[in-house]
Design a protein around this motif. Structure first.
Motif, PDB file in Angstrom:
ATOM      1  N   GLN A  20     -63.158  41.697  -5.080  1.00  0.00           N
ATOM      2  CA  GLN A  20     -61.723  41.978  -4.967  1.00  0.00           C
ATOM      3  C   GLN A  20     -61.269  41.871  -3.514  1.00  0.00           C
ATOM      4  OE1 GLN A  20     -60.486  45.585  -6.949  1.00  0.00           O
ATOM      5  NE2 GLN A  20     -58.665  45.790  -5.682  1.00  0.00           N
ATOM      6  N   LEU A  23     -61.194  38.182  -2.578  1.00  0.00           N
ATOM      7  CA  LEU A  23     -60.029  37.522  -3.189  1.00  0.00           C
ATOM      8  C   LEU A  23     -58.761  37.875  -2.423  1.00  0.00           C
ATOM      9  CD1 LEU A  23     -60.722  38.014  -7.004  1.00  0.00           C
ATOM     10  CD2 LEU A  23     -60.613  35.844  -5.761  1.00  0.00           C
ATOM     11  N   GLY A  28     -60.358  33.365  -2.222  1.00  0.00           N
ATOM     12  CA  GLY A  28     -60.326  32.811  -3.570  1.00  0.00           C
ATOM     13  C   GLY A  28     -59.189  31.800  -3.748  1.00  0.00           C
ATOM     14  N   GLN A  31     -52.960  33.164  -2.287  1.00  0.00           N
ATOM     15  CA  GLN A  31     -52.691  34.567  -2.632  1.00  0.00           C
ATOM     16  C   GLN A  31     -52.088  34.734  -4.023  1.00  0.00           C
ATOM     17  OE1 GLN A  31     -52.695  37.745  -1.925  1.00  0.00           O
ATOM     18  NE2 GLN A  31     -53.911  37.642  -0.078  1.00  0.00           N
ATOM     19  N   ARG A  33     -51.849  32.918  -6.567  1.00  0.00           N
ATOM     20  CA  ARG A  33     -52.587  32.527  -7.743  1.00  0.00           C
ATOM     21  C   ARG A  33     -53.730  33.496  -8.055  1.00  0.00           C
ATOM     22  NH1 ARG A  33     -54.002  26.596  -6.918  1.00  0.00           N
ATOM     23  NH2 ARG A  33     -52.082  26.617  -5.692  1.00  0.00           N
ATOM     24  N   SER A  34     -54.285  34.113  -6.982  1.00  0.00           N
ATOM     25  CA  SER A  34     -55.441  34.968  -7.232  1.00  0.00           C
ATOM     26  C   SER A  34     -55.037  36.360  -7.710  1.00  0.00           C
ATOM     27  CB  SER A  34     -56.315  35.069  -5.988  1.00  0.00           C
ATOM     28  OG  SER A  34     -55.574  35.652  -4.942  1.00  0.00           O
ATOM     29  N   THR A  37     -56.295  37.419 -11.128  1.00  0.00           N
ATOM     30  CA  THR A  37     -57.735  37.661 -11.084  1.00  0.00           C
ATOM     31  C   THR A  37     -58.006  39.026 -10.456  1.00  0.00           C
ATOM     32  OG1 THR A  37     -57.765  35.349 -10.435  1.00  0.00           O
ATOM     33  CG2 THR A  37     -59.890  36.478 -10.594  1.00  0.00           C
TER      34      THR A  37
END
Lengths: 640, 141, 175
Positions: A20, A23, A28, A31, A33-34, A37
């Protein structure tokens, strides 16, 4: 098996918190888009730590003595409630509880926070993951709760009988929930600082967490105070013990934050100050946990000293607080000026509130750590106790109470109208009580005298903001403020009454003798042996009478066989105007028993006040949440 | 009173600094004569402890020294650190781990005659407990 | 000025961390050695801890042969860890007497049945009197007493495998 499953869950959760963090740092990818997740990672992490904590409770309930922690802290003959509470009544278990709550609140932020923009939310969740990662490492490397013991002992060492008490079973978790609630405010402030976002949105996101944490801290401190009062058998309700101060300091910071966050949310002012307080509030939680857990300051609530663990928490504390304060120092120049206000205004009053609370926090902090500092600098060993705190912190608290009579009456931004008529009721009552106390009770101390006067004045003053409003239409938050302030008045009255009017008798008595105290005549009847689930006791029978009524008090001297320990169980009778408190001591060579009695007029107001304060906070929390929900729904409808 | 918006932040910063300095000054004033120093019987024998000042006395309860007054609630005993001894008087119920030959920390004041008047006696419910200050004293010898 | 103030909280934190780190680096509760090493065992006579077992008194110690005194309790977890090593010491020819601190006969019997019984004599010390007289600050602790009743060695905490050579050396020296 259960223990291994718990440990595995803990490792997995730790790995997820690292993921986490990565990410959130943007490793990852983009920003935005992650973020989905990160949300699911935070949820999985919260559930896994919950699972680990459940596993710990299971091994305690099963009395699995092959787990070292169970063998050291539990016993198969213990009542199940204490087996259950035993899971967190020790260092490792309580740290696991702390981490579980931290991870779960991270999950709640990830799922339900919609007020913030994605970047700020991402940074906030990154900060929360960084916090969790450090505490996971602490658990796994320095205080593994699931360590096995081979060969397994026949039975455990039991729990410290002083800690075998329903109040204490739920006291630490309440405080921990409060501490960890402040961690979210900390993460939000860090998120805001990283992204340069200091607007009211951050304050609105922060407010429910601060309110909830503050309510729990208030309840925890109130319960802890009552626990010390009836369990330690000293008749006192606050000892200014380092462990107590450790819970008081975050509460003071949270109280200041609670008030300043409102200025930011409603008026867009006090930006830098609110960010600073959010950092300090959680820092104080960590400092408090550190002081308690490292055993670095000696106290009646003793916990074992362990330099390795102490060093570990200290390192975490230095990294987190140091990192956040450095961030603050470099980013704070970018804060835009908040909306202006005049000195005499609601904002002005809240600034004064914050300054006084900060001064109290400062003197408690210095007093708590001074023994450490003095030893480091000059090698002198000393302790700082009630004489210091009573003389520096209590007068400041009364000044704050006077401010509470005035500030809620002021208008936002500027208040040109005369103030005196609005605050007259409270001030008149205060002056009247002051004069009455000088005439009726000339011998009480200055502090209790002013406490009585200011407490009495604050009773009507705290309700004035409700005056002249339609009570049905008054927002819950205003009700909450009035009730919380009323609680402060009630608690101050209880404290002042206790220190002004308490009577104490210490006597060696034979059965049949009578002792008079306050309005009571107490007859010492006899002493009988009694037995409980895992203890035996000598129990005295005291018959207390006043006027027509009579009641029986049974103080005990309890013996616990494993480990062999004796405790004194005070007997307390509560009537509407105070408490009669009795402790049974030893028997002397001539067959007399030591008895210690107190008559404490209106002492219960202290904890009643605490409960009112928490209730006020809870009302404000519910009011804010309902109102925001309504606004969001309205906003969505408008969008359609 | 009107504060120009431009100066508002500066005023707040100065106020915050003043509050912190005030807190430190207040704390230093309070600590001057209200901090209780930890003393051992040797410190008292060497005249290092002023009478009528709050302090904590640590040491071992001398064997055979524990006596109860006829009133049944006052106990007298001698605290020793192996070199010197201090007589102590305490009114109240003693903690259960308080015994002859065990470690003790007494909170109170020294009266002008060298008698330590304790308001409170601390004992810990810990098997390995030793007042840390005491441990240093013992280890130093 | 306000630039300087921004770093003030950091300075406070640094001072806190420095003071605390200093304190952590200097552990307060150092082990407290008994002042009786090199001195005769204080006079005592304990009741037997188990019915039918030999009791322990100071007169049993000045027997011309060294003996080891193990201060233990059935409720003490480190004592369990220590139990197999006491059996090993017994196998190597060490005579061990025990002082059961604040314990009950049925618990002691259960403890010995489960973890082995390396003891010659077992005295009961229900109020920790002897433990305190020996200058022992906790359980378990072990003392080696020579044939004239002089305490030669004190081992604090559970005996671990690494301690065996040192204890055997002390034992040989006390002969």
């Amino acid at each position: 098996m259960i223990a291994e499953a718990g440990l595995a869950a803990l490792w997995l959760a730790a790995a997820l918190s690292a993921l986490q963090l990565a990410l959130a740092f943007g490793l990852g990818g983009e920003q935005g888009r992650s973020l989905p997740t990160i949300r699911s990672v935070a949820l999985a992490q919260g559930l896994l730590t919950l699972l680990a904590f459940g596993a710990l409770i299971a091994v305690f309930l099963n009395s699995d003595m092959s787990v070292l922690l169970v063998a050291e802290n539990s016993h198969s003959e213990k009542p199940w409630l204490y087996k259950f509470a035993g899971a967190w009544g020790n260092h490792e278990g309580s740290m696991l509880l702390w981490v579980a709550v931290l991870a779960l609140s991270g999950a709640v932020v990830a799922l339900f926070e919609h007020r913030l923009d994605e970047r700020t939310l991402g940074a906030t969740l990154g900060a929360q993951a960084a916090l969790a990662l450090g505490f996971f490492a602490f658990l796994l490397f320095a205080s593994n709760p699931f360590e096995r013991l081979d060969p397994a002992p026949l039975d455990g060492r039991g729990l410290n009988p002083l800690l075998q008490d329903p109040g204490l079973a739920f006291h630490p978790p309440t405080l921990y929930l409060g501490y960890v609630g402040l961690s979210v405010a900390f993460s939000l402030a860090v998120g805001g600082l990283v992204r340069g976002n200091f607007g009211p949105a951050i304050a609105r996101a922060m407010r429910p967490w601060v309110l909830a944490a503050w309510v729990l801290l208030t309840l925890g401190i109130t319960a802890g105070s009552y626990w010390a009062y009836y369990e330690l058998g000293w008749g006192g309700w606050w000892f200014w013990d380092p462990v107590e101060n450790a819970s008081l300091m975050p509460w003071l910071a949270a109280t200041a934050l609670l008030h300043s966050v409102n200025v930011l949310a409603a008026r867009g002012g006090l930006r830098a100050w609110t960010m600073m307080l959010a950092l300090i509030a959680f820092s104080m939680s960590m400092v408090g946990t550190f002081l308690v857990r490292s055993g670095i300051l000696t106290s009646v609530h003793s916990f074992a000293v362990d330099p390795t663990r102490g060093t570990f928490i200290l390192a975490l504390l230095a990294i987190y607080i140091g990192g956040a304060l450095t961030l603050f120092a470099f980013r704070i120049a970018h804060v835009k000026e908040g909306s202006p206000f005049e000195v005499v205004s609601r904002e002005g009053g809240l600034v004064a509130n914050n300054l006084i609370l900060s001064v109290i926090l400062g003197v408690v902090f210095v007093g708590t750590l001074y023994p450490l500092l003095a030893e480091a600098l000059s090698g002198e060993k000393l302790s700082v106790g009630p004489p210091y705190f009573d003389s520096v912190a209590s007068p400041m608290a009364l000044v704050l109470a006077v401010l509470m009579m005035i500030a809620p009456q002021l208008k936002w931004r500027r208040d040109a109208a005369p103030i005196l008529p609005r605050v007259a009721p409270g001030l008149l009552v205060a002056v009247a009580v002051l004069i009455a106390s000088v005439i009726l009770a000339p011998n009480i101390g200055m502090l209790p005298r002013f406490g009585l006067a200011i407490g009495a004045g604050l009773l009507p003053a705290s309700l004035l903001p409700l005056f002249g409003r339609s009570l049905k239409r008054t927002p819950l938050a205003i009700w909450g403020m009035a009730i919380a302030h009323l609680g402060v008045a009630v608690a101050i009255l209880g404290m002042a009454s206790d220190s002004a009017f308490t009577e104490e008798r210490l006597a060696a008595a034979r059965p049949g003798e009578t002792i008079s105290i306050g309005p009571w005549l107490v007859e010492f009847r006899n002493v009988m042996p009694v037995a409980g689930p895992n203890w035996t006791a000598l129990e005295a029978e005291l018959r207390a009478s006043k006027g027509s009524g009579a009641l029986v008090l049974n103080p005990q001297s309890r013996f616990f066989p494993s480990p062999p320990t004796t405790t004194n169980e005070a007997a307390i009778d509560t009537s509407w105007n105070g408490q009669l408190y009795a402790v049974l001591g030893e028997r002397d060579e001539q067959g007399r028993w030591q008895l210690r009695l107190w008559w404490k007029p209106f002492v219960t107001l202290i904890w009643l006040g605490g409960i009112l304060i928490a209730l006020g906070g809870a009302l404000a929390l519910v009011g804010r949440m309902v109102r925001e929900r309504r606004q969001r729904i309205r906003g969505e409808e408008a969008f359609l | 009173m009107k504060v120009k918006p431009k100066h508002q932040r500066l005023v707040l910063v100065v106020l915050a600094a003043a509050a912190m300095i005030g807190a430190v000054l207040l704390a230093m004033w309070g600590l001057q004569d209200r901090a209780a120093y930890f003393v051992t019987p040797s410190d008292i024998a060497a005249g290092k402890a002023a009478p009528d000042k709050a302090m904590r006395l640590g040491g071992m309860v001398e064997k055979g020294s524990l006596k109860r007054d006829p009133d049944g609630v006052t106990v007298r005993f001698t605290v020793s650190d192996g070199k010197s001894e201090t007589p102590v008087v305490f009114r109240g119920i003693t903690p259960d781990l308080f015994k002859e030959g065990s470690g003790v920390v007494a909170e109170g004041r020294l009266d002008p005659n060298g008698l330590f008047v304790a308001d409170n006696i601390l004992a810990k419910h810990d098997e390995r407990y030793m007042p840390p200050q005491m441990a240093n004293e013992v280890a130093a010898r | 000025m306000s630039r300087l103030l921004r770093f003030l909280p950091l300075l406070v934190l640094a001072a806190f961390v420095a003071a605390v780190a200093w304190r952590l680096g200097k552990p307060a509760e150092e082990e407290i050695r008994s002042q009786l090493v090199g001195q005769p065992v204080p006079a005592f006579a304990l009741a037997p801890a188990l019915p039918g077992r030999a009791a322990l008194a100071s007169s049993d110690l000045a027997s011309g042969q060294p003996r080891m005194i193990n201060v233990f309790a059935s409720w003490c977890v480190p004592c369990i860890a220590e139990a197999p090593l006491l059996m090993e010491l017994k196998r190597q020819g060490v005579t061990i007497d025990a002082v059961a601190v604040r314990d009950r006969p049925e618990d002691i019997a259960a403890f010995l049945a489960r973890h082995g019984d390396p003891f010659d004599r077992i005295g009961s010390d229900p109020e920790s009197r002897l433990q305190l007289a020996l200058g022992s600050s906790g359980v378990p602790e072990s003392f080696i007493v020579d044939g004239r009743g002089i305490i030669r060695y004190q081992h604090m905490g559970p005996i671990e495998p690494d301690d065996l050579p040192a204890i055997m050396r002390e034992w040989e020296a006390a002969r």
